[in-house]
Design a protein around this motif. Structure first.
Motif: not given
Length: 365
Positions: A38, A53, A56, A334
């Motif tokens: 990210l 990804n 996500v 994160d």
């Protein structure tokens, strides 16, 4: 989050609280890898980026914008008290440490805010005030003593910090990096013994200092290991960490019956002072009497003094990286909160110069 059937198989429907941990689990990677995808995708292999990804997208994960906003508004400053320099010192250890800390911080857009304080209590008060005012994101403790109150005080105030050095107890509860001072003086003794010395003195600080006591213990343990303690037990002398003190202590040793053929000094200031005393007695450093210092300051290199070099640059890098981890843990989900705190003990290196050549007389002479 729940699943529903579709023409292409199960599809994940995002729920209200999808977290970075959910993404990591779905992609089969760590939380830090997801964070890298990210925030720094160039660090991650293309195959892994694609997998993350995809997770996500499937989960409908949205990074915590509030946390990112908090991080963006961070002062990007770490505070550190600068200590006064004694008129007779040759040390530059804090200078080297601050330089390393600043370089490590600059690489990640953080800077060092220096301040002064007359004592430990005032230092923690100023650290707390700076942090609460938003002037710094975290602070660094330097020159930690065995029973130092600062770690406990900062923990109680909730201030993020990391320390250069550690207390005798409670060090498992906070982040620190330190140098193995015991190993440093032990390596100096081993070097002198290998060169043929048997009567090896020690110039140290008065008892009560974490660094000073550790360096004295290294000399004592190494002398005992080589079976030389009995003939050198009266060669352990202590005084202030100044060149004049080193000269005075060395004169005292050289004037005794059976003087040492070599000495290990707890600092370069004491070592440089010892060299003055050796020359004053008409003796040649390295040939008649060997001297080894500690810290490998520029003065040691200038006068040819063998010295134990601390890996200060590595300490600075480790502490800055840990501060960024601690700040990130408080401001950005994160960051991997499960990561262990920094607890690193680094081994110093002996730099041999002309002041510790083999003795002219036979061993034990």
């Amino acid at each position: 989050m729940h699943m529903t059937a579709g023409s292409h198989g199960p599809r994940l429907i995002p729920g209200p609280s999808v977290t970075i941990s959910d993404v990591a689990e779905a992609a089969g990677v760590s939380r830090q890898t997801v964070s890298n995808v990210l925030n720094a995708p160039d660090r991650v292999r293309a195959e892994t980026r694609e997998r993350v990804n995809r997770a996500v997208s499937d989960l409908g994960y949205h990074p915590n914008r509030a946390a990112r906003s908090l991080r963006a508004s961070s002062p990007r400053m770490v505070g550190c008290r600068i200590l006064p320099v004694h008129a007779e010192t040759v040390a530059s250890i804090q200078d080297r440490f601050l330089h390393a800390l600043a370089e490590a911080g600059q690489a990640c857009d953080h800077h060092v805010l220096l301040f002064t304080a007359p004592d430990a209590d005032e230092e923690t008060e100023r650290c707390t005030a700076l942090w609460r005012a938003g002037a710094v994101s975290a602070v660094v403790l330097y020159d930690v003593t065995p029973h130092d109150p600062r770690p406990r005080q900062l923990e109680a105030a909730g201030v993020p910090f990391a320390a250069f050095g550690r207390t005798a107890t409670g060090a498992a509860g906070y982040s620190w990096a330190d140098v193995d001072n015991t190993a440093g003086t032990a390596s100096a003794v081993d070097h002198l013994v290998a060169a043929g010395h048997r009567r090896i003195g020690f110039l140290g600080w008065p008892e009560g200092s974490s660094v000073g006591d550790s360096r004295a213990h290294g000399w004592l343990a190494a002398m005992d290991r080589h079976g030389l303690l009995a003939q050198s037990h009266r060669l352990d002398v202590r005084g202030d960490d100044t060149m004049s003190s080193g000269t005075r202590l060395m004169v005292e040793l050289l004037d005794r019956p059976g003087p040492p053929t070599a000495v290990v000094a707890a600092t370069d200031a004491l070592g440089v002072g010892a060299l003055h005393a050796v020359r004053h007695h008409g003796l040649r450093p390295g040939e008649d009497v060997a001297v080894v210092g500690f810290d490998d300051t520029p003065a040691a290199a200038a006068v040819g003094l063998s010295s134990v070099r601390q890996p200060i640059e590595e300490v600075g890098r480790l502490i800055m990286a840990e501060l960024l981890r601690l700040v990130g843990r408080n401001a950005d989900e994160d960051v991997d909160e499960a990561a262990e705190s920094l607890h690193r003990l680094l081994v110093p290196e002996l730099v041999v110069r002309a002041s510790s050549a083999p003795p002219r007389s036979a061993p034990g002479g």
